[in-house]
Design a protein around this motif. Structure first.
Motif, PDB file in Angstrom:
ATOM      1  N   GLU A  31       0.858  -1.180   0.000  1.00  0.00           N
ATOM      2  CA  GLU A  31       0.000   0.000   0.000  1.00  0.00           C
ATOM      3  C   GLU A  31       0.896   1.232   0.000  1.00  0.00           C
ATOM      4  O   GLU A  31       1.771   1.379   0.859  1.00  0.00           O
ATOM      5  N   ALA A  42      -6.635  -0.322   3.704  1.00  0.00           N
ATOM      6  CA  ALA A  42      -5.751  -1.419   3.308  1.00  0.00           C
ATOM      7  C   ALA A  42      -5.564  -2.415   4.452  1.00  0.00           C
ATOM      8  O   ALA A  42      -5.595  -3.633   4.242  1.00  0.00           O
ATOM      9  N   ALA A 545      -1.106  -4.260  -4.884  1.00  0.00           N
ATOM     10  CA  ALA A 545      -2.037  -4.299  -3.758  1.00  0.00           C
ATOM     11  C   ALA A 545      -2.963  -5.504  -3.886  1.00  0.00           C
ATOM     12  O   ALA A 545      -4.017  -5.437  -4.511  1.00  0.00           O
ATOM     13  N   HIS A 547      -4.808  -6.711  -1.714  1.00  0.00           N
ATOM     14  CA  HIS A 547      -6.073  -6.439  -1.027  1.00  0.00           C
ATOM     15  C   HIS A 547      -7.026  -5.624  -1.889  1.00  0.00           C
ATOM     16  O   HIS A 547      -8.220  -5.545  -1.597  1.00  0.00           O
ATOM     17  N   ARG A 548      -6.523  -5.001  -2.952  1.00  0.00           N
ATOM     18  CA  ARG A 548      -7.389  -4.227  -3.838  1.00  0.00           C
ATOM     19  C   ARG A 548      -7.598  -4.907  -5.184  1.00  0.00           C
ATOM     20  O   ARG A 548      -8.341  -4.421  -6.027  1.00  0.00           O
TER      21      ARG A 548
END
Length: 560
Positions: A31, A42, A545, A547-548
């Motif tokens: 992040e 995040a 990322a 997580h994204r």
């Protein structure tokens, strides 16, 4: 362990940790430190076991580090506190320095210490010390801390104390060059400490500039502050006890471009004598091996740079050797075309076109060297076209710790050239080539060797790498099979040419590149503008990322 890398930018240290931690089996997401709320998001999405901050310019919010252990890489010895730690170490001539891994607390750089390493300092640019000593120390500290956490141990020290001290931020006055007052040694400390960012302040002809990339101009002297000579893109300026070659300059205004000194001081320098100075290409022979060393600032290669290296290769081909070693700078092997000079050109599209064609001419000269074996000694990081430049050689010998970024797409979906559509599939196969170029991820030596992007491992310490390189290259030249290998190489190149000429690969690649440079989609020009001017990111790329990106894809690059 689930580890979130929180960083101001995905710099060389962040990339190295990303590679090594993933290689060790950890699930790593990145992040960029854009806004505290995005960082909180995040953390909520990724639910990390550990937050690691390799490169930050702001403190981590307290509500984050109170819930999730957060370790910060501080490039200073124990007890050192405050910004610009490495800058101060260079400015003050410290003989010993280090890295301390500190847990986040209310007071900056004062929390529990989980690990530390120390190293002797050398006379070098800040970026060089950062890419080598600081990076190696930070990686060692990180893995020690992870081991301590995994075994249930606490921090090594409950607070950051030691020989270091708290220091204020460096001011402009700390980074100002004064030719009448400073010796060469003193001036080099200032330039080295200010390397990369923000540069050393200097007045030339009544105008303010920022100086980068300086070295001693041996044998030159004059009235302090006077410009004495030119050499390639560099200018020599007199100081109190001699002179310095100044390689690059930038105006102090925000978003100005760092360029070869001669490009910014053309009028003032046009009548200066041309004298021998910093040599971007140097050739020597040892026991039947030609060693061609090259260094281009930060690995960026302009049209002129590509032409210079090509000319040096053509000259080396006239020598009676059986092995030619292309040894790039230990900080940056090559990062491909020179985006800064392109950005400064009257027509960025035209200069892009000239630069990529010059790079292709260079790569072609290497590919067509069929009377000897060519070794690419990749002892420094490489990116984009620089990676494919190395693949033009017969073998790639890579130093432990080097990071490769074998892709172009982050530069506005740039297609790329350098004959990569010929070189990369030939090394690793068409399917893997597609995955590597699309993944947009850095890789280290283990993955490079597994894929075939590298063929030999050199030690991580530069001196040891050079020693092993010399021994292996001379042994290769003296081996009884060298003539047979050269003959096989020549036959293979003839078969490839008959199947599909190099000119066809070049034409196909440049057709795509012409669209990038001259087409209706401005993505490349926008991305280049933002990159050169260090425009802050508005989001973290989904390739970094996890997580994204949707889903937990800890091993994103699967070669099969």
């Amino acid at each position: 362990m689930r580890i979130l890398l929180l960083c101001h930018s995905f710099n060389s240290l962040s990339q190295r940790l990303h590679v090594d931690l993933r290689r060790a089996g950890h699930v790593v997401s990145v992040e960029l430190d854009i806004h505290d709320d995005l960082t909180r998001e995040a953390v909520a999405l990724f639910a990390p076991d550990l937050i690691l901050a390799p490169f930050l310019k702001r403190p981590i919010p307290a509500d984050i580090w109170r819930k999730t252990r957060s370790l910060i890489v501080h490039p200073g010895i124990r007890g050192d506190r405050g910004p610009h730690a490495l800058d101060w170490a260079i400015l003050e001539g410290e003989s010993q320095w280090g890295v301390t891994l500190i847990e986040a607390r209310e007071e900056m750089d004062a929390g529990p210490v989980w690990a530390w390493r120390e190293f002797p300092m050398r006379l070098a640019r800040k970026s060089s010390l950062y890419r080598h000593e600081v990076t190696e120390a930070a990686v060692a500290c990180t893995f020690e801390a992870i081991e301590r956490i995994g075994s249930g141990q606490g921090p090594a020290m409950e607070a950051n104390w030691g020989q270091g001290r708290e220091r204020r931020a460096c001011r402009r006055s700390d980074r100002t060059l004064d030719p009448a007052r400073q010796t060469i040694a003193e001036a080099l400390h200032v330039v080295h400490a200010s390397d990369g960012d923000p540069g050393a302040a200097l007045v030339i002809g009544g105008e303010d500039y920022l100086v980068f990339d300086a070295s001693e101009a041996e044998g030159l002297s004059g009235e302090p502050g006077a410009l004495l000579a030119r050499s390639g893109g560099s200018l020599a300026m007199a100081f109190r006890d001699g002179a310095l070659w100044i390689g690059h300059l930038r105006r102090p205004q925000r978003s100005s471009l760092k360029l070869p000194a001669i490009r910014l001081l053309g009028a003032e320098a046009k009548d200066l004598p041309e004298l021998p100075g910093p040599e971007p290409c140097r050739y020597q022979e040892v026991a039947g091996v030609g060693f061609l060393d090259f260094r281009f600032h930060n690995g960026a290669m302009s049209t002129a740079d590509c032409n210079a290296l090509r000319a040096a290769i053509l000259a080396a081909r006239q020598r009676p050797t059986s092995v030619l070693v292309l040894r790039g700078d230990a900080d940056c092997w090559s990062n491909g075309i020179h985006l800064g000079i392109i950005e400064s050109a009257d027509s960025a599209a035209d200069e892009s076109w000239a630069n990529i064609n010059a790079m292709n001419d260079l790569v072609q000269a290497i590919i067509e060297t069929d009377d000897r074996l060519v070794i690419a000694a990749v002892t420094g990081n490489a990116g984009a076209g620089g990676v494919f430049l190395s693949l033009a050689a017969d073998e790639v010998w890579m130093r432990e710790g080097v990071i490769l970024n074998p892709h172009y797409k982050d530069m506005g979906n740039l297609y790329g050239s350098e004959y990569w559509t010929y070189l990369l599939p030939a090394r690793i196969g068409a399917e893997r080539a597609g995955i590597v170029t699309q993944a947009r991820l850095p890789m280290g030596i283990d993955e490079a060797i597994e894929l075939g992007l590298a063929t030999r491992r050199l030690p991580g310490i530069i001196v040891a790498a050079d020693r092993d390189l010399l021994q292996a290259a001379t042994e290769l030249a003296a081996s009884g099979e060298i003539a047979e290998r050269i003959a096989a190489k020549r036959a293979r190149r003839a078969r490839d040419e008959a199947e599909k000429p190099l000119a066809a690969y070049r034409e196909e690649e440049l057709k795509r590149m012409r669209r990038n440079f001259y087409g209706f989609d401005p993505s490349y020009h926008v991305a280049r503008y933002n990159f050169i001017r260090k425009t802050p990111k508005s989001r973290t790329p989904a390739t970094l990322a996890l997580h994204r990106a949707g889903g937990d894809i800890g091993m994103r690059r699967t070669m099969g």
